[in-house]
Design a protein around this motif. Structure first.
Motif, mmCIF file in Angstrom:
data_model
loop_
_atom_site.group_PDB
_atom_site.id
_atom_site.type_symbol
_atom_site.label_atom_id
_atom_site.label_comp_id
_atom_site.label_asym_id
_atom_site.label_seq_id
_atom_site.Cartn_x
_atom_site.Cartn_y
_atom_site.Cartn_z
ATOM 1 N N LEU A 78 18.504 33.848 -71.334
ATOM 2 C CA LEU A 78 18.445 35.253 -70.934
ATOM 3 C C LEU A 78 17.052 35.828 -71.144
ATOM 4 C CD1 LEU A 78 21.838 36.683 -72.294
ATOM 5 C CD2 LEU A 78 21.208 36.264 -69.916
ATOM 6 N N THR A 79 16.447 35.518 -72.281
ATOM 7 C CA THR A 79 15.119 36.063 -72.557
ATOM 8 C C THR A 79 14.053 35.399 -71.686
ATOM 9 O OG1 THR A 79 14.856 34.494 -74.399
ATOM 10 C CG2 THR A 79 15.701 36.676 -74.919
ATOM 11 N N VAL A 80 14.198 34.106 -71.436
ATOM 12 C CA VAL A 80 13.254 33.421 -70.544
ATOM 13 C C VAL A 80 13.395 33.962 -69.118
ATOM 14 C CG1 VAL A 80 12.640 31.204 -69.511
ATOM 15 C CG2 VAL A 80 13.152 31.336 -71.953
ATOM 16 N N ASN A 81 14.624 34.225 -68.708
ATOM 17 C CA ASN A 81 14.864 34.807 -67.384
ATOM 18 C C ASN A 81 14.177 36.160 -67.254
ATOM 19 O OD1 ASN A 81 16.649 36.810 -65.705
ATOM 20 N ND2 ASN A 81 17.116 34.788 -64.877
ATOM 21 N N ARG A 82 14.300 36.974 -68.279
ATOM 22 C CA ARG A 82 13.680 38.298 -68.254
ATOM 23 C C ARG A 82 12.153 38.186 -68.215
ATOM 24 N NH1 ARG A 82 16.326 41.300 -72.661
ATOM 25 N NH2 ARG A 82 15.019 40.039 -74.012
ATOM 26 N N MET A 83 11.610 37.260 -68.972
ATOM 27 C CA MET A 83 10.161 37.066 -68.977
ATOM 28 C C MET A 83 9.667 36.602 -67.610
ATOM 29 S SD MET A 83 7.865 34.504 -71.359
ATOM 30 C CE MET A 83 8.526 33.045 -70.536
ATOM 31 N N THR A 84 10.399 35.691 -66.990
ATOM 32 C CA THR A 84 10.014 35.188 -65.670
ATOM 33 C C THR A 84 10.008 36.300 -64.632
ATOM 34 O OG1 THR A 84 11.100 33.104 -66.252
ATOM 35 C CG2 THR A 84 10.471 33.395 -63.963
ATOM 36 N N CYS A 85 10.965 37.213 -64.745
ATOM 37 C CA CYS A 85 11.056 38.325 -63.801
ATOM 38 C C CYS A 85 9.805 39.193 -63.845
ATOM 39 C CB CYS A 85 12.295 39.160 -64.110
ATOM 40 S SG CYS A 85 12.550 40.557 -63.001
ATOM 41 N N PHE A 143 16.512 26.468 -60.890
ATOM 42 C CA PHE A 143 16.646 26.182 -62.316
ATOM 43 C C PHE A 143 18.045 26.449 -62.862
ATOM 44 C CE2 PHE A 143 15.688 27.108 -66.875
ATOM 45 C CZ PHE A 143 15.145 25.862 -67.183
ATOM 46 N N ILE A 144 18.831 27.278 -62.180
ATOM 47 C CA ILE A 144 20.145 27.661 -62.699
ATOM 48 C C ILE A 144 21.067 26.462 -62.948
ATOM 49 C CG2 ILE A 144 22.326 28.717 -61.946
ATOM 50 C CD1 ILE A 144 20.823 31.190 -61.196
ATOM 51 N N PRO A 145 21.186 25.495 -62.021
ATOM 52 C CA PRO A 145 22.053 24.339 -62.324
ATOM 53 C C PRO A 145 21.613 23.593 -63.585
ATOM 54 C CG PRO A 145 21.523 24.400 -59.988
ATOM 55 C CD PRO A 145 20.651 25.416 -60.642
ATOM 56 N N PHE A 146 20.313 23.463 -63.760
ATOM 57 C CA PHE A 146 19.783 22.813 -64.959
ATOM 58 C C PHE A 146 20.127 23.621 -66.207
ATOM 59 C CE2 PHE A 146 16.152 22.355 -67.936
ATOM 60 C CZ PHE A 146 16.320 21.014 -68.261
ATOM 61 N N ALA A 147 19.983 24.946 -66.120
ATOM 62 C CA ALA A 147 20.291 25.813 -67.258
ATOM 63 C C ALA A 147 21.771 25.749 -67.617
ATOM 64 C CB ALA A 147 19.886 27.251 -66.935
ATOM 65 N N ILE A 148 22.627 25.750 -66.604
ATOM 66 C CA ILE A 148 24.073 25.666 -66.857
ATOM 67 C C ILE A 148 24.423 24.351 -67.546
ATOM 68 C CG2 ILE A 148 26.332 25.493 -65.740
ATOM 69 C CD1 ILE A 148 25.334 27.457 -63.636
ATOM 70 N N GLY A 149 23.776 23.273 -67.119
ATOM 71 C CA GLY A 149 24.023 21.980 -67.750
ATOM 72 C C GLY A 149 23.630 21.974 -69.216
ATOM 73 N N ILE A 150 22.475 22.553 -69.521
ATOM 74 C CA ILE A 150 22.030 22.619 -70.918
ATOM 75 C C ILE A 150 22.977 23.485 -71.746
ATOM 76 C CG2 ILE A 150 20.199 23.458 -72.438
ATOM 77 C CD1 ILE A 150 18.181 22.642 -70.379
#
Length: 256
Positions: A62-69, A83-90
């Motif tokens: 969540l914080t990385v997503n906000r920073m990327t935005c 990146f979302i499929p990779f994030a969901i897997g992790i």
């Protein structure tokens, strides 16, 4: 996914975890049920701690997503679409690194507050659930502080500063950081100290409260920072937003 992790923990807390601790009148029935159907405590204990671990991992993304935005607004959607499929897997798999010893161990009731809670036998002695949870929470806390600092720094350098957004980010980051830090502190007690000590009951209670604050963190932050949402939740005139802006969009058709 953050909501799923929080809601699952809250449901288990309200329906089982807190009931066995604070309502001793129901303990004989629940104890016999757990003895008869041993898979019930095993499953709920695993799911409960899985969601706790997942909560920390979700916070990182969540914080990385906000920073990327903020850092790459034009490429934000494209980056996260990949990146979302990779994030969901992790998020789905990484909690098993925390609870694997719980999965292979047996659970048993431990007396507390006149009731009981579940503990596990630690088939692998060095693999402490509390230690793993604490480590993951500290990692999440560090990432939260780091990414939030970068995001705030970038926002302050914008030509048209969004002071309300900066204030919101500071409030949200402070709240979540405090929640993770407090939960990690109580986890450290169970990781490094003797749980047979007289203070264990107090720390167990405070730990539960810390996780409650963490689980309801996102809704609380949203209510605190949004006047309109706060007024909808608590319809009191004093809480109504002072200023509201209505933007209307109309379409104009040209005659050929």
């Amino acid at each position: 996914m953050d909501s799923l992790a929080s809601i699952t923990q809250l449901i288990i807390d309200v329906s089982i975890q807190r009931v066995t601790i604070y309502i001793p009148q129901l303990c004989p029935f629940l104890y016999s049920t757990f003895e008869t159907y041993a898979f019930i405590p095993n499953v709920y204990f695993i799911v409960y701690n899985y969601m706790r671990a997942a909560k920390s991992v979700i916070q990182v993304f969540l914080t990385v997503n906000r920073m990327t935005c903020v850092l790459a607004p034009l490429r934000y959607s494209r980056i996260w679409r990949k990146f979302i499929p990779f994030a969901i897997g992790i998020i789905a798999l990484s909690p098993f690194l925390v609870i694997w010893n719980v999965i292979i161990s047996d659970t048993f009731p431990a007396s507390i507050f006149g009731g009981f809670t579940l503990a596990y036998t630690k088939r692998v002695r060095w693999a402490s659930l509390s230690l793993f949870q604490m480590t993951l929470m500290i990692f999440s806390l560090i990432i939260t502080i780091f990414t939030s600092s970068i995001t705030l720094f970038k926002m302050r350098r914008l030509e048209n500063r969004l002071k309300s957004s900066e204030r919101t980010l500071c409030l949200a980051s402070f709240y979540m950081s405090t929640a993770f830090l407090s939960a990690a502190v109580f986890q450290s007690y169970f990781a490094f100290f003797n749980i047979a000590a007289a203070s264990t009951n107090l720390f167990y209670f405070l730990q539960g409260f810390a996780f409650d604050v963490l689980n309801v963190g996102s809704p609380i932050v949203m209510i605190l920072i949004s006047g309109q949402l706060r007024y909808h939740v608590i319809p009191v005139k004093q809480l109504a937003p002072k200023h509201s802006t209505v933007v209307s969009v109309s379409s104009v058709s040209r005659k050929g």
